[in-house]
Design an enzyme around this catalytic site. Structure first.
Site, PDB file in Angstrom:
ATOM      1  N   GLY A 252       0.813  -1.209   0.000  1.00 48.68           N
ATOM      2  CA  GLY A 252       0.000   0.000   0.000  1.00 48.68           C
ATOM      3  C   GLY A 252       0.844   1.256   0.000  1.00 48.68           C
ATOM      4  O   GLY A 252       0.701   2.109  -0.867  1.00 48.68           O
ATOM      5  N   ALA A 253       1.740   1.349   0.978  1.00 46.51           N
ATOM      6  CA  ALA A 253       2.538   2.556   1.118  1.00 46.51           C
ATOM      7  C   ALA A 253       3.671   2.306   2.113  1.00 46.51           C
ATOM      8  O   ALA A 253       3.696   1.266   2.771  1.00 46.51           O
ATOM      9  CB  ALA A 253       1.683   3.724   1.596  1.00 46.51           C
ATOM     10  N   MET A 254       4.571   3.283   2.207  1.00 49.24           N
ATOM     11  CA  MET A 254       5.749   3.107   3.061  1.00 49.24           C
ATOM     12  C   MET A 254       6.114   4.415   3.759  1.00 49.24           C
ATOM     13  O   MET A 254       6.192   5.468   3.126  1.00 49.24           O
ATOM     14  CB  MET A 254       6.914   2.605   2.182  1.00 49.24           C
ATOM     15  CG  MET A 254       8.198   2.388   2.936  1.00 49.24           C
ATOM     16  SD  MET A 254       8.001   1.096   4.200  1.00 49.24           S
ATOM     17  CE  MET A 254       9.158   1.690   5.419  1.00 49.24           C
ATOM     18  N   GLU A 255       6.384   4.279   5.053  1.00 49.00           N
ATOM     19  CA  GLU A 255       6.548   5.439   5.937  1.00 49.00           C
ATOM     20  C   GLU A 255       7.953   6.022   5.991  1.00 49.00           C
ATOM     21  O   GLU A 255       8.331   6.608   7.007  1.00 49.00           O
ATOM     22  CB  GLU A 255       6.137   5.022   7.357  1.00 49.00           C
ATOM     23  CG  GLU A 255       7.086   4.013   8.058  1.00 49.00           C
ATOM     24  CD  GLU A 255       6.660   2.551   7.940  1.00 49.00           C
ATOM     25  OE1 GLU A 255       5.902   2.219   7.007  1.00 49.00           O
ATOM     26  OE2 GLU A 255       7.101   1.745   8.787  1.00 49.00           O
ATOM     27  N   GLU A 289       0.512   5.915   7.515  1.00 45.99           N
ATOM     28  CA  GLU A 289       1.933   6.208   7.233  1.00 45.99           C
ATOM     29  C   GLU A 289       2.395   7.426   8.026  1.00 45.99           C
ATOM     30  O   GLU A 289       3.503   7.457   8.552  1.00 45.99           O
ATOM     31  CB  GLU A 289       2.169   6.421   5.736  1.00 45.99           C
ATOM     32  CG  GLU A 289       1.696   5.292   4.831  1.00 45.99           C
ATOM     33  CD  GLU A 289       2.140   3.897   5.261  1.00 45.99           C
ATOM     34  OE1 GLU A 289       3.217   3.758   5.857  1.00 45.99           O
ATOM     35  OE2 GLU A 289       1.379   2.938   5.004  1.00 45.99           O
TER      36      GLU A 289
END
Ligand code: ARG
Ligand code: ZN
Length: 854
Positions: A252-255, A289
């Site tokens: 999905g996404a990365m912090e 995130e």
């Protein structure tokens, strides 16, 4: 090789600071690194990770190393202890990598001509040699050289000129939070004034042409920043916060610190390309995130076994946030539906593992529903047990005590123990014991005292034959026969195998409402009559249980229908649904949920509960039949409310409008059951001015096999063939809604489509993933065509992208739930994968664990 929690050792060397220089080139990027290293545990060799790197040079304190001081393997670089000075030293390395050739989307890679990175969990080692483990936290300075107009990395920008840019991140971080982006990007800008009065620049970077689709994500970001200040007292800590949308992304996404990288489907939104569900996911993932900045980045994990320390907590926080934004009842129901569909399924099968696993082969395989969603449930239970006020004090202590550290679950539990003065050793079993507890319920009434006896039992899971009692918070209320609350919600604590709770002085035998708000991730095995379910559906003051009782009632009927297609449908259920539909006091989003039927997998589970072996097609038909019966019973009212919900105003994504649309969509589904020519759905589609309405109607046309469906698909394709996010939905609608009898053929045909870019994870998942997970009866067709199709594609994808392949291989984890014929077909296909030469360790571990549990 198997990595074990019990083998953890402190790092031999720490890295205080990292200087990186990148000379970007699509196939030959040069990476220069300079690490300031500090011995940590006495004299020893220095082991660095490195994969798919070409080593150009390595120096210690400016001097090249003798050949015999180095051992280079496929995955490591070891520097002999004797070649290292006694105190601090600097290690300089030059490597060459090939971003364009990196199809795994892990490390530095290219997405549509743009450079980007994904380093969690172990991608940094594909960029340069480094002790790539999260307990090594360093500050980073980065210089990027290239002709790309935009060059980004973590932290604050320090200087730039034609062809170069420099960045500095002052906050020590583990390597998995490193990020670099370079490409032809434009930014959508805003700013945020923090609670202490600092102005933070906010930028969302997208490709030119997508800038008008960033407004919602930006709004969600600002709301997240404010919420974290107000609810957790957490302020942002850099001058700039950036988000980049990329089209090729495994997750999905990365912090990444100060530079979050997102799958573009979780950033870009406008009424015409995004559904209400997309807006909801964007809001939740932006928040997730962002919240990692404190729970994950400022305080990180000591090792990857502690993944739930940051993920469980951050999911819990994003769920709290979404509940505050959108309403807690509906949020809770959605979260529990997801938990049951994914985590209970995982916990019940061969891939079951504890929230904190104790061993792994490939850590990427442990970004699971158990670590994330059950991890969040464990935190919710802890908060329920200690109370909101103690939870807040514990979190304050956690941030105070552990800021800048790489921590463990022990550290986390300790702050709660210190704040409350209680021993949480038994509670901690939630982190180490896999499997979903089953709770059985016994009631006694002696005319005055009501006695509730609860028993807990957890079935064995792979590697864990014996289970111990957990601490289970049971939020319970008691209702009187007139629907009044005789005993308002109280949290009973079940911490033994069996316990009895007494309630004195009641005027009558009460009706219990147990696990209100789904206060623990358990399966309640309570034999109650449908009359009692209907009573609670009508009268429970707890919205979760109200919904739950409707679901339980439906499941009871569906499991009967699925085994005996001739059986009749209780009119009481239909009457209860009709009452619900007409209830003016309920909000539309809740109504839509309460009027929805359980998933086909829930029906199959219910059949299994009753001792049967579910036939997917029979379960599919049972759902159609009950849906049709509901539609028939409520016909007039449905049409009237459907029409009343028709909103002429412009689309807005707010929760109220979305809730009304979701009820309208549900009613459309019911209406369509009674219309072989789906006239209403046709009209719905014709009048649609937003993607939500389109995606409500389109699957109904496809399911009905109407020729109009082809036309609609053709015209959507013509309008949107240049927008990948819309095309993903176009593919997914067909993979999901094609009737199960011929879905395998339809999906095989979709894979021949010129736009089926199978190396793109979103596209692969939209077709193959949706077919395997969302067209359940089609995937499980008795002749095995579905299994073969999935397997053929997994075999093709594995050498290109192991992570995405391994994840989809989980479609087979339920193989035991089926009849012998299907089991044999699934096993045969899994064996085809297992036998492959050069199978990735990702897919190898998943298929291996499934087959091993045989
Ligand atoms: N930390 C990211 C998140 O929770 C997910 C990263 C997943 N990476 C992976 N290799 N599985 O949003
Ligand atoms: Zn996360």
């Amino acid at each position: 090789p198997m990595i074990k929690l019990s083998d953890y050792q402190a790092p031999a060397f720490l890295v205080r600071h990292v200087d990186l220089k990148f000379c970007l080139h699509p196939t030959a990027t040069r990476v220069f690194s300079r690490l300031e290293c500090v011995p940590n545990t006495g004299k020893s060799a220095f082991l660095l990770n490195g994969e798919e790197l070409q080593l150009i040079s390595v120096e210690i304190d400016g001097k090249p190393l003798a050949d015999d001081a180095l051992i280079l393997t496929e995955t490591t670089l070891e520097i002999a202890a004797d070649a290292l000075p006694d105190g601090d030293f600097t290690l300089c390395c030059e490597t060459e990598i090939n971003p364009e050739g990196n199809t795994s989307l892990d490390g530095l890679y290219m997405s549509k001509g743009m450079y980007c990175t994904q380093c969690e969990a172990e991608g940094f080692r594909k960029i340069t040699f480094f002790p790539d483990r999260p307990d090594i936290m360093a500050t980073y300075s980065v210089r990027i050289e290239s002709d790309e107009p935009v060059m980004l990395s973590n932290g604050n920008p320090t200087a730039s000129g034609p062809g170069w840019a420099e960045w500095h991140d002052p906050w020590p971080k583990p390597s998995y939070l490193f990020a670099l982006v370079a490409g032809n990007l434009v930014s959508y800008d805003d700013s945020f004034l923090t609670m202490s009065g600092r102005e933070v620049g906010l930028k969302i970077y997208v490709r030119p042409g997508d800038k008008h689709r960033c407004e919602y994500a930006m709004d969600a970001l600002k709301r997240s920043m404010r919420w974290d200040e107000q609810v957790y007292g957490r302020e942002y800590d850099l001058d700039l916060f950036m988000i980049v949308a990329v089209d090729d992304f495994n997750m999905g996404a990365m912090e990444n610190k100060g530079l979050n990288i997102f799958n573009s489907k979780y950033v870009l939104a406008s009424a015409e390309i995004a559904t209400d569900r997309d807006y909801e996911l964007i809001e939740g993932i932006i928040a997730h995130e962002y919240f990692h900045n404190w729970t994950g980045n400022r305080i990180t994990c000591r090792d990857w076994f502690q993944l739930c320390l940051k993920e469980g907590l951050t999911v819990y926080r994003d769920q709290q946030f979404s509940g505050d934004q959108r309403g807690h009842a509906v949020q809770r129901i959605d979260d529990v539906k997801m938990l049951r569909a994914r985590q209970f399924r995982e916990d019940a099968g061969p891939l079951a593992h504890p929230v904190r696993p104790e061993e792994y082969i490939e850590i990427n395989n442990f970004y699971t529903a158990t670590v994330y969603e059950k991890g969040a449930e464990v935190i919710g239970m802890l908060r329920t047990l200690v109370g909101a006020e103690a939870y807040e004090r514990a979190l304050t202590l956690y941030f105070q005590r552990h800021d800048g550290q790489a921590c463990t679950i022990e550290d986390w539990i300790k702050v709660f123990e210190d704040v409350t003065g209680t021993d949480l050793a038994q509670f901690k079993r939630w982190y180490s014991q896999a499997g979903t507890p089953r709770i059985s319920v016994k009631e006694d009434w002696d005319g005055n005292t009501y006695m509730l006896t609860l028993t807990q039992k957890t079935d064995p899971t792979p590697g864990q034959p014996d289970k111990q009692p957990l601490v289970i918070p049971v939020a319970s209320g008691l209702l009187g026969s007139d629907g009044t609350e005789l005993h308002s919600t109280e949290v009973l604590v079940l911490d033994k195998a069996e316990q009895t709770y007494r309630f004195e002085g009641l005027p009558e035998k009460p009706i219990p409402s147990l696990f209100r708000g789904f206060s623990a991730p358990v399966i309640v095995e309570r034999k109650i009559s449908n009359a009692e379910r209907a009573f609670l559906l009508a009268n429970d003051t707890d919205p979760f249980n109200k919904w739950e009782m409707g679901r339980a009632y439906a499941l009871d009927l569906l499991s009967v229908l699925a085994t005996d297609a001739e059986s009749t449908i209780e009119p009481d259920f239909l009457n209860a649904m009709a009452t619900l539909l007409e209830d003016q006091t309920l909000d539309p989003a809740f109504k839509a949920l309460a009027l929805s039927l359980p998933s086909i997998e829930d029906v199959m589970d219910a059949v299994r509960q009753g001792g049967g072996t579910p036939d997917p097609m029979a379960c599919y038909d049972a759902l159609s039949r009950l849906d049709t019966a509901m539609a028939g019973r409520m016909k007039g009212t449905i049409e009237q409310i459907y029409n009343a919900l028709d909103n002429d105003g412009p689309y807005t994504p707010d929760p109220q409008a979305a809730g009304e649309r979701s009820l309208r969509g549900r009613l459309l589904g019911l209406i369509s059951r009674l219309e072989p020519n789906v006239e209403t759905a046709m009209r719905h589609l014709a009048h649609a001015d937003n993607m939500t309405d389109i995606m409500q109607a389109l699957p109904l046309l496809i399911r009905a096999g109407r020729p109009e469906a082809k036309e609609a698909l053709g015209s959507i394709y013509e309008s949107w063939k240049h927008n990948d996010l819309v095309l993903d939905k176009w593919f997914a609608a067909q993979a999901m809604a094609t009737p199960p009898e011929h879905a395998a053929e339809a999906v095989a045909q979709l894979t021949e489509h010129p736009d089926f870019h199978w190396k793109n994870p979103n596209r692969f998942r939209s077709v193959i993933g949706v077919f395997a997970m969302a067209n359940v009866a089609g995937f499980h067709r008795a002749d095995g065509a579905g299994y073969k199709l999935l397997t053929d594609w997994l075999i093709r994808l594995d050498p290109v992208n192991p992570q995405t392949t391994a994840r989809l291989a989980g479609a087979f984890e339920t193989w035991r739930n089926f009849d012998d014929g299907r089991q044999a077909l699934m096993l045969g296909n899994m064996q085809r994968i297992a036998d492959l030469k050069g199978l990735s360790k990702d897919t190898g571990e998943i298929i291996g664990r499934i087959l091993e549990a045989k």
